[in-house]
Design an enzyme around this catalytic site. Sequence first.
Site, PDB file in Angstrom:
ATOM      1  N   ASP A  62       0.690  -1.352   0.042  1.00 22.52           N
ATOM      2  CA  ASP A  62      -0.186   0.067   0.197  1.00 22.52           C
ATOM      3  C   ASP A  62       0.888   1.083   0.042  1.00 22.52           C
ATOM      4  O   ASP A  62       1.774   1.517   0.945  1.00 22.52           O
ATOM      5  CB  ASP A  62      -1.061  -0.045   1.294  1.00 22.52           C
ATOM      6  CG  ASP A  62      -2.055   1.122   1.256  1.00 22.52           C
ATOM      7  OD1 ASP A  62      -1.822   2.186   0.529  1.00 22.52           O
ATOM      8  OD2 ASP A  62      -2.897   1.072   2.138  1.00 22.52           O
ATOM      9  N   LYS A 116       2.359   7.248 -12.533  1.00 22.43           N
ATOM     10  CA  LYS A 116       1.646   7.310 -13.802  1.00 22.43           C
ATOM     11  C   LYS A 116       0.230   6.983 -13.463  1.00 22.43           C
ATOM     12  O   LYS A 116      -0.138   5.826 -12.997  1.00 22.43           O
ATOM     13  CB  LYS A 116       2.167   6.586 -14.958  1.00 22.43           C
ATOM     14  CG  LYS A 116       1.393   6.525 -15.971  1.00 22.43           C
ATOM     15  CD  LYS A 116       1.782   5.488 -17.150  1.00 22.43           C
ATOM     16  CE  LYS A 116       0.809   5.278 -18.505  1.00 22.43           C
ATOM     17  NZ  LYS A 116      -0.201   4.648 -17.863  1.00 22.43           N
ATOM     18  N   HIS A 158      -4.449  11.053  -9.338  1.00 16.15           N
ATOM     19  CA  HIS A 158      -5.838  11.604  -9.485  1.00 16.15           C
ATOM     20  C   HIS A 158      -6.739  10.799  -8.888  1.00 16.15           C
ATOM     21  O   HIS A 158      -7.855  11.091  -8.657  1.00 16.15           O
ATOM     22  CB  HIS A 158      -6.002  11.681 -10.977  1.00 16.15           C
ATOM     23  CG  HIS A 158      -6.285  10.207 -11.657  1.00 16.15           C
ATOM     24  ND1 HIS A 158      -5.094   9.426 -11.930  1.00 16.15           N
ATOM     25  CD2 HIS A 158      -7.394   9.488 -11.887  1.00 16.15           C
ATOM     26  CE1 HIS A 158      -5.417   8.285 -12.349  1.00 16.15           C
ATOM     27  NE2 HIS A 158      -6.881   8.205 -12.341  1.00 16.15           N
TER      28      HIS A 158
END
Length: 268
Positions: free
Chosen positions: A243, A257, A261
């Site tokens: 994690d 990458k 978001h």
Amino acid sequence: MDFDSEDNSVKLLRAQTQIMNQTLSFIKSMSLKCAIDLCIPDVIHKYGQPMPLSQLIASLPIHPSKTDSLRRLMRMLIHSGFFSQHNITENELEVSYVLTDTSMLLLKDHPLSMKSMVQLAYDPFLMNPFHQFSTWLTNEDPTPFHTQNGMAFWDILEREPKFNNFFNDGMASDTRLVASVMIERCKGVFKGLNSLVDVGGGTGTMAKAITKSFPQLKCIVFDLPHVVDGLHGTENIKYVGGDMFEAIPPAESIMLKWILHNWNDEEC
């Protein structure tokens, strides 16, 4: 002539047009989905030359009553830039179609095909949460996806192996294209590096592309345990599950990458 009234009418029509354009813009996306579902880019590519509409109709499982609808579908896709039209004769059935640079990337066998990524975007797991936008704004759920499914996106991936594979294929297709451009245009970034950890690296598509071009690099593909479970590394690639909010494996450089978001600014 009542100029004030005319000016008001123009404003009303312009406002109506904007509303209708926004309301019906989904038709463009669904037209692309339809073309991919029917494998239209592959059919035209296999034909090897500009393909007449009559031949396209004969090559697809189109019901005879829907041939005019296929013509309209192709008009929409031409307008969106996915195909180019060649008029051989005045007979509309002899209008011919060729691929564009965009539709080339939708071919199943193209080395940088984005077909899987586009199909992923239209999956109900990703489309349905958008119907919950307004509900989500009125509750405490972290995402519309959670409102729709009662759990986080990553939990669904762990519980739905078929969708998880679909997701990994889609992300891999995007990564192949991005990796190709990045390695060609940004070689200087990797010069002098000996190690790199790709956070959220999935099944290792990016790491494989990087180590192929820069064999001195040792790459760690770091993702959730269920993503990397069963994947085998190489001399230059190591898969690690975990994690990222708890710990990230140490390396000289970190790649992010399509990662940040997924969370709000505070978490990032």
